[in-house]
Design an enzyme around this catalytic site. Structure first.
Site, PDB file in Angstrom:
ATOM      1  N   SER A 219       0.837  -1.202   0.000  1.00 50.93           N
ATOM      2  CA  SER A 219       0.000   0.000   0.000  1.00 50.93           C
ATOM      3  C   SER A 219       0.877   1.258   0.000  1.00 50.93           C
ATOM      4  O   SER A 219       1.734   1.378  -0.872  1.00 50.93           O
ATOM      5  CB  SER A 219      -0.926  -0.070   1.217  1.00 50.93           C
ATOM      6  OG  SER A 219      -2.084   0.673   1.012  1.00 50.93           O
ATOM      7  N   ASP A 301      -1.758  15.166 -13.606  1.00 46.68           N
ATOM      8  CA  ASP A 301      -2.117  13.742 -13.679  1.00 46.68           C
ATOM      9  C   ASP A 301      -2.293  13.087 -12.306  1.00 46.68           C
ATOM     10  O   ASP A 301      -2.248  11.865 -12.196  1.00 46.68           O
ATOM     11  CB  ASP A 301      -1.071  12.954 -14.480  1.00 46.68           C
ATOM     12  CG  ASP A 301      -0.894  13.506 -15.897  1.00 46.68           C
ATOM     13  OD1 ASP A 301      -1.915  13.767 -16.555  1.00 46.68           O
ATOM     14  OD2 ASP A 301       0.265  13.682 -16.316  1.00 46.68           O
ATOM     15  N   ASP A 324      -9.647  -6.175  -3.996  1.00 47.22           N
ATOM     16  CA  ASP A 324      -9.203  -5.045  -3.169  1.00 47.22           C
ATOM     17  C   ASP A 324     -10.199  -3.889  -3.292  1.00 47.22           C
ATOM     18  O   ASP A 324     -10.357  -3.323  -4.377  1.00 47.22           O
ATOM     19  CB  ASP A 324      -7.806  -4.595  -3.643  1.00 47.22           C
ATOM     20  CG  ASP A 324      -7.175  -3.557  -2.715  1.00 47.22           C
ATOM     21  OD1 ASP A 324      -7.925  -2.843  -2.008  1.00 47.22           O
ATOM     22  OD2 ASP A 324      -5.939  -3.456  -2.697  1.00 47.22           O
ATOM     23  N   HIS A 352      -7.253  -6.087   0.063  1.00 52.65           N
ATOM     24  CA  HIS A 352      -6.103  -5.226   0.316  1.00 52.65           C
ATOM     25  C   HIS A 352      -5.070  -5.924   1.215  1.00 52.65           C
ATOM     26  O   HIS A 352      -3.873  -5.682   1.089  1.00 52.65           O
ATOM     27  CB  HIS A 352      -6.585  -3.920   0.954  1.00 52.65           C
ATOM     28  CG  HIS A 352      -5.594  -2.804   0.852  1.00 52.65           C
ATOM     29  ND1 HIS A 352      -5.096  -2.347  -0.351  1.00 52.65           N
ATOM     30  CD2 HIS A 352      -5.004  -2.043   1.800  1.00 52.65           C
ATOM     31  CE1 HIS A 352      -4.247  -1.360  -0.132  1.00 52.65           C
ATOM     32  NE2 HIS A 352      -4.174  -1.160   1.159  1.00 52.65           N
TER      33      HIS A 352
HETATM   34  N1  TYC Z   1      -2.717   3.423   0.843  1.00 58.03           N
HETATM   35  C1  TYC Z   1      -3.458   3.125   2.072  1.00 58.03           C
HETATM   36  C2  TYC Z   1      -2.570   2.407   3.020  1.00 58.03           C
HETATM   37  O1  TYC Z   1      -1.398   2.632   3.020  1.00 58.03           O
HETATM   38  C3  TYC Z   1      -4.696   2.338   1.852  1.00 58.03           C
HETATM   39  C4  TYC Z   1      -5.678   3.013   0.977  1.00 58.03           C
HETATM   40  C5  TYC Z   1      -5.568   2.947  -0.393  1.00 58.03           C
HETATM   41  C6  TYC Z   1      -6.699   3.705   1.542  1.00 58.03           C
HETATM   42  C7  TYC Z   1      -6.484   3.575  -1.189  1.00 58.03           C
HETATM   43  C8  TYC Z   1      -7.655   4.328   0.738  1.00 58.03           C
HETATM   44  O2  TYC Z   1      -8.424   4.879  -1.411  1.00 58.03           O
HETATM   45  C9  TYC Z   1      -7.531   4.263  -0.625  1.00 58.03           C
HETATM   46  N2  TYC Z   1      -3.053   1.523   3.865  1.00 58.03           N
END
Ligand code: TYC
Ligand code: MN
Length: 371
Positions: A219, A301, A324, A352
């Site tokens: 993430s 972008d 996810d 996720h």
């Molecule tokens: N990137 C976030 C994390 O590090 C998780 C996440 C991704 C939350 C996308 C919202 O729209 C989103 N856990």
């Protein structure tokens, strides 16, 4: 090539608690000469244990966990609010010491049977952490020989820290500044926060004397890994990323707004974070993160790191969970198209947290790729 482990003074029998251990040894030696009660040895005595420690990097004391003895060093990078240790093991019988040990500056309850401490005090002033001791002590690092602290399923990388092959890999997992036990400082989100994390991560590993590392980034940690690989190509061997995105779209913004208010999160997701951070810091940091990530929406972008993708040189595996709900598939596809030579692996049932939910499958995938 292997850097030295943190020096662990073999202090008193911390594994049993000083006085208790002495008494037990006396008792047993009286009963049956020849029975040896194990004494606390140096850290290396615990092949599969995990060391928790801090290192000063770029003006911050960064917390990390370390395990394994392998030649290949792997850094695990957590996502937003990521944390490696909960404040207490979940759902296990507890045997707290009456004393809390002061862990620079966080307080852990200590289990006399499962940690080994190396004290900041000089040898002469070292005190045992006995189960009957009420004396707080300052410790530099701790060894967890039992997994409750770091594999409770409520930490970001429990199954990786526990199960990645410890003969092949030396595994380090870090708390980025402002997250987990790398506090203070409070977390903030200047527009270059991912760049700052990438530099912190690489500088941490250099401080720990690793010559070169591979990255496993989840993430936000995947974004950090991408930037680190692009900025420090000669330092990064290989990289596995999942749940990462290189830019922000309108669709992402809607998802971000959906997680902004942590009181709307499921209890299961919320509870461990609340226990670690306290409600206020947790809630405030999540809001600040949403504001932080939305800054990219206003850049050309929606770029978080678009310009950097062509600079990535290391072999890269992009994993994606088809289910996810946070990071849509197009982000993973985009990364696959723009990171030269990258491989792509889809996990149809993965969400996720695919590395936790399908830990064995994920670990095998990562290990095979890294070798
Ligand atoms: N990137 C976030 C994390 O590090 C998780 C996440 C991704 C939350 C996308 C919202 O729209 C989103 N856990
Ligand atoms: Mn200090």
């Amino acid at each position: 090539m292997r850097p030295p482990r943190p020096s662990f003074a073999p202090t008193m029998a911390a594994t049993l608690g000083g006085r208790a251990a002495r008494q037990l040894r006396l008792l047993l030696s009286a009963l049956k000469p020849g029975i040896q009660v194990p004494r606390a040895g140096p850290a290396a005595a615990f092949g599969s244990s995990v060391t928790s420690a801090k290192a000063e990097v770029n003006g911050v004391h960064l917390h990390y966990l370390r395990t394994g003895d392998g030649e290949h060093t792997v850094l695990l990078l957590p996502g937003m609010l990521g944390r490696l240790l909960t404040t207490e093991p979940a759902g296990k019988p507890r045997r707290y010491l009456s004393a809390l040990c002061d862990f620079h500056p966080f307080k852990y309850p200590l289990f006399s049977t499962e940690v080994q401490c190396s004290f900041l005090q000089p040898e002469s002033e070292r005190r045992s952490v006995a189960s009957d001791s009420a004396t707080p002590c300052t410790i530099q690092s701790m060894e967890f020989s039992r997994p409750e602290y770091w594999s409770s399923g409520e930490t970001d990388f429990g199954p990786q820290i526990e199960k990645l092959n410890k003969k092949l890999f030396t595994v380090v997992a870090w708390d980025p500044r402002g997250y987990g036990h790398s506090r203070p400082p409070d977390r903030d989100f200047p527009v270059d926060f991912f760049e700052r994390d990438a530099k912190d991560a690489v500088d941490l590993m250099k401080t720990l004397k690793f010559k070169k590392v591979s990255l496993l980034g989840w993430s936000d940690g995947g974004i950090t890994a991408l930037i680190a690989a692009a900025r420090y190509p000669s330092y990064v061997s290989k990289m596995v990323i999942w749940g990462a995105n290189a830019y922000v779209t309108e669709q992402d913004t809607e998802i971000y707004q959906g997680i902004r208010d942590v009181s709307k999160w499921s209890e299961r997701t919320r509870k461990p974070l609340e226990a670690l951070y306290g409600f206020d810091y947790f809630a405030r940091t999540c809001e600040k993160w949403v504001d932080g990530i939305e800054q990219f929406k206003h850049l050309p972008d929606g770029s978080i790191c678009l310009d950097l993708l062509p600079l990535v040189q290391c072999p890269t595996l992009i994993v994606h969970g088809e289910k996810d709900p946070l990071v849509p598939r197009f982000h993973a596809d985009f990364l696959h198209r723009h990171v030269r030579g990258s491989r792509f692996h889809l996990m149809p049932e993965g969400k996720h947290n695919l590395h936790l939910r399908f830990a064995d499958e994920f670990n095998k995938l990562a290990e095979d790729f890294l070798q």
